[in-house]
Write a protein that holds these residues in place. Structure first.
Motif, PDB file in Angstrom:
ATOM      1  N   ILE A  38      62.509 -30.241   9.996  1.00 52.93           N
ATOM      2  CA  ILE A  38      62.354 -28.922  10.631  1.00 52.93           C
ATOM      3  C   ILE A  38      63.669 -28.150  10.595  1.00 52.93           C
ATOM      4  O   ILE A  38      63.704 -26.951  10.261  1.00 52.93           O
ATOM      5  CB  ILE A  38      61.862 -29.093  12.081  1.00 52.93           C
ATOM      6  N   ILE A  39      64.787 -28.819  10.939  1.00 52.10           N
ATOM      7  CA  ILE A  39      66.099 -28.158  10.920  1.00 52.10           C
ATOM      8  C   ILE A  39      66.436 -27.699   9.506  1.00 52.10           C
ATOM      9  O   ILE A  39      66.936 -26.580   9.297  1.00 52.10           O
ATOM     10  CB  ILE A  39      67.185 -29.109  11.464  1.00 52.10           C
ATOM     11  N   LEU A  42      64.517 -24.601   8.605  1.00 48.47           N
ATOM     12  CA  LEU A  42      65.046 -23.436   9.322  1.00 48.47           C
ATOM     13  C   LEU A  42      66.353 -22.948   8.718  1.00 48.47           C
ATOM     14  O   LEU A  42      66.628 -21.736   8.679  1.00 48.47           O
ATOM     15  CB  LEU A  42      65.254 -23.785  10.796  1.00 48.47           C
ATOM     16  N   ASP A  45      67.651 -20.509   3.486  1.00 49.77           N
ATOM     17  CA  ASP A  45      67.412 -19.062   3.444  1.00 49.77           C
ATOM     18  C   ASP A  45      67.307 -18.508   2.035  1.00 49.77           C
ATOM     19  O   ASP A  45      67.060 -17.309   1.847  1.00 49.77           O
ATOM     20  CB  ASP A  45      68.508 -18.304   4.201  1.00 49.77           C
ATOM     21  N   ARG A 165      57.035 -15.082   4.929  1.00 47.72           N
ATOM     22  CA  ARG A 165      56.648 -15.849   6.107  1.00 47.72           C
ATOM     23  C   ARG A 165      55.585 -16.896   5.760  1.00 47.72           C
ATOM     24  O   ARG A 165      55.658 -18.047   6.207  1.00 47.72           O
ATOM     25  CB  ARG A 165      56.123 -14.898   7.179  1.00 47.72           C
ATOM     26  N   TYR A 168      57.199 -19.680   3.841  1.00 47.98           N
ATOM     27  CA  TYR A 168      58.063 -20.448   4.740  1.00 47.98           C
ATOM     28  C   TYR A 168      57.224 -21.461   5.525  1.00 47.98           C
ATOM     29  O   TYR A 168      57.575 -22.652   5.595  1.00 47.98           O
ATOM     30  CB  TYR A 168      58.770 -19.485   5.694  1.00 47.98           C
ATOM     31  N   TYR A 169      56.118 -21.008   6.101  1.00 47.71           N
ATOM     32  CA  TYR A 169      55.270 -21.930   6.860  1.00 47.71           C
ATOM     33  C   TYR A 169      54.637 -22.984   5.949  1.00 47.71           C
ATOM     34  O   TYR A 169      54.492 -24.144   6.324  1.00 47.71           O
ATOM     35  CB  TYR A 169      54.177 -21.156   7.610  1.00 47.71           C
ATOM     36  N   ALA A 172      57.222 -25.726   5.263  1.00 51.06           N
ATOM     37  CA  ALA A 172      57.407 -26.602   6.427  1.00 51.06           C
ATOM     38  C   ALA A 172      56.224 -27.552   6.580  1.00 51.06           C
ATOM     39  O   ALA A 172      56.399 -28.761   6.796  1.00 51.06           O
ATOM     40  CB  ALA A 172      57.589 -25.754   7.686  1.00 51.06           C
TER      41      ALA A 172
END
Length: 570
Positions: A38-39, A42, A45, A165, A168-169, A172
């Motif tokens: 998770i980190i 995040l 970028d 977005r 990105y999801y 993850a």
């Protein structure tokens, strides 16, 4: 730098475990792995920025310093950002799942983040003049990049944010789902060896106490009797449990049968892997026992992989705690070299070529019959087989000589096997001549079996009526050197040196002299061992050719090989 790190971690694996995943991890490490993923997502970028720029580029053009259209440059740089970003995520996932302690997880995340941003570091160093004045001037020059006017500019920007977005999801969720799959497979044992061969050194406990034994007399425990195949069989305390398999074909001992196997389990009380048996204790008092009833234990560890602690120095109980080393090897192959190039690896098991046998095809096909090198007759020990397959104990062949009787014209005896004559006493029994004792009396109709016991070959004499057991697959399915007392001073007359070879031909052999009442002479579990040949390393048995047995002169065949029960070499 990301390419180098990714190639390195992928090179650590093999065909059976390409990502070099640990066999399992404890709950704290597992939690750190999810948090690390998770980190990492995040912190990454490059992918969002690259997607936004590419989305905008699809609907408009970019202008540099109000002069130059740089549409292709932006698309190219955005593609490079996506490549770097996904390389980071792949490297992040592989490094995290390979970690087996908490700190390694977070160190790997920080190290990868540094590698991903190393271009920014290089740019900032260039601005400070580290790479020369030309690069410093170029990096300090002010430039402006603007999107050209278009009627859907606002909509383009909104669409690019939505795309970034969503991706990105998706990234993850994909990484977390992959981690879940890895954890489930680890729990199911997909990345650990499920079948292994254990080889103890010849260490003895001369007073082992056995539950439900006919008497309270202590037994002689030779740890090498527990050598052989162990296979994963459920879990104990959250760790895999490995149980001993039978000495004939590696199948499990029957539950509630005549033999119960030993086991390796993890003992949380002492934070160690232990070797134990539910029916063996180290004290006659039941309330006096080791933690988890261990007979041998590893150093303190939280490692889930038994193979990884096998090379460390263990402790063993021999009446006192002593250091011990032993060997554990995985029986599951991944390539031909694991089968010693003597077989093919199919479905993680070696299929040996015709001239080899063993879990890893490490032994040449056994000789069909032996005789002693110093014998003065032609008695032989023949391979016990049913034709295509030979019978095994401890993964080694069994040799027998059946229905041996005395004849005034053709003397056949144990003494023959040892190169000595035998005498006929008043009762008609054969007396096996010892150098130092009155001898061991055996019947006139008896058999000899030469078999392996985990570390030595034993020559044993017994009534011919009992030898049928070694033709019985049911008997071999529960046979065990400790529980069936393969070493019995009243029956064992021949003992090899310690050997882990597949044939008795390469071994020196000894006899064990006894006192007048059959008692042991000397010290140690076997007492005095008297070599049967004068030259060390010369061996005691020789393999016979299919032409039969020749006397020492080598000029004519001795037909006695066919004189008793039509026993012939196979």
């Amino acid at each position: 730098s990301l390419i180098i790190s990714l190639v390195y971690v992928l090179m650590l694996g093999d065909e059976g475990n390409p990502l070099n995943l640990p066999v399992n991890v404890n709950p704290l490490v597992r939690g750190a792995q999810y948090l690390g993923v998770i980190i990492g997502v995040l912190m990454e970028d490059e992918i969002p920025q690259g997607l936004e720029l590419m989305a905008i580029s699809a609907r408009t053009s970019f202008v540099l310093n109000d002069k130059y259209v740089i549409h292709k440059r932006v698309i190219f740089s955005s593609a490079l950002r996506l490549i770097i970003g996904y390389m980071f995520l792949i490297a992040l996932f592989v490094n995290v799942v390979q970690s087996d302690d908490v700190l390694s997880v977070f160190f790997d995340v920080l190290a990868l983040q540094f590698l991903e941003s190393i271009d920014d570091v290089a740019f900032n160093l260039g601005k400070r003049g580290f790479w020369g004045t030309a690069i410093m001037d170029a990096t300090q020059k002010s430039n402006s990049i603007q999107a050209a006017d278009n009627e859907r500019g606002i909509a383009s920007l909104s669409w690019s944010h939505i795309l970034a977005r969503v991706v990105y999801y998706f990234n993850a969720i994909a990484l977390l789902l992959g981690l879940v799959i890895v954890n489930v497979k680890q729990s199911e044992g997909a990345y650990r060896c499920n079948t292994m061969t254990v080889t103890f050194e010849e260490i003895t406990l001369e007073e082992a106490f056995v539950y439900n034994a006919p008497s309270d007399e202590p037994w002689l425990l030779i740890y090498s009797h527990f050598n052989g195949i162990y296979k994963e069989d459920g879990k104990v305390n959250g760790y895999p449990r490995y149980t001993e398999r039978n000495k004939n074909d590696g199948s499990p001992y029957e539950l509630g049968g005549k033999t119960t196997g030993a086991e390796f389990v993890y003992c949380p009380d002492i934070k160690s892997w232990v070797f134990r048996h539910e029916n063996i204790r180290t004290s006659q008092q039941r309330d006096q026992k080791n933690e988890c009833d261990w007979l041998a234990r590893s150093p303190e560890t939280e490692e889930y992989d038994l193979l990884s602690v096998a090379e460390s120095e263990w402790s063993v109980w021999t009446g006192r705690v002593e250091p011990m080393s032993f060997d554990i090897k995985c029986n599951e192959c991944t390539e031909t070299s694991d089968c010693n190039y003597h077989g093919d690896c199919k479905e993680a098991s070696c299929e040996c070529y015709d001239d080899y046998f063993g879990e890893n095809c490490e032994f040449e096909w056994p000789c069909s019959s032996f005789r002693s090198k110093i014998g003065d007759g032609c008695d032989v020990l023949s391979l016990e087989s049913d034709g295509a397959q030979f019978r095994q104990i401890y993964g080694r062949p069994i040799y027998t000589s059946h229905d041996i009787t005395w004849s005034s014209t053709n003397e056949v005896s144990l003494a023959f096997l040892l190169g000595r004559r035998s005498n006929l006493d008043a009762s008609g029994s054969l007396e096996f001549v010892h150098n130092f004792t009155e001898g061991l009396i055996v019947g006139a109709n008896y058999s000899v079996i030469l078999h392996y016991s985990g570390s030595r070959w034993h020559g044993t004499v017994m009534p011919s009526s009992s030898m049928g057991n070694f033709k019985d697959s049911n008997y071999l399915s529960y046979y065990h050197g400790f529980w069936q007392k393969s070493f019995d001073r009243q029956r064992t007359f021949l003992l090899s040196e310690v050997s882990y070879d597949g044939s008795p031909e390469v071994c020196d052999f000894f006899q064990m002299p006894q006192g007048s009442k059959g008692e042991k002479i000397g010290h140690g579990p076997y007492g005095m061992l008297v070599p049967l040949t004068d030259v060390e390393g010369s061996g005691f048995f020789t393999c016979l050719s299919e032409n039969g047995c020749y006397d020492d002169l080598g000029d004519e065949a001795n037909d006695s090989i066919h004189a008793r029960g039509n026993r012939t070499t196979q």
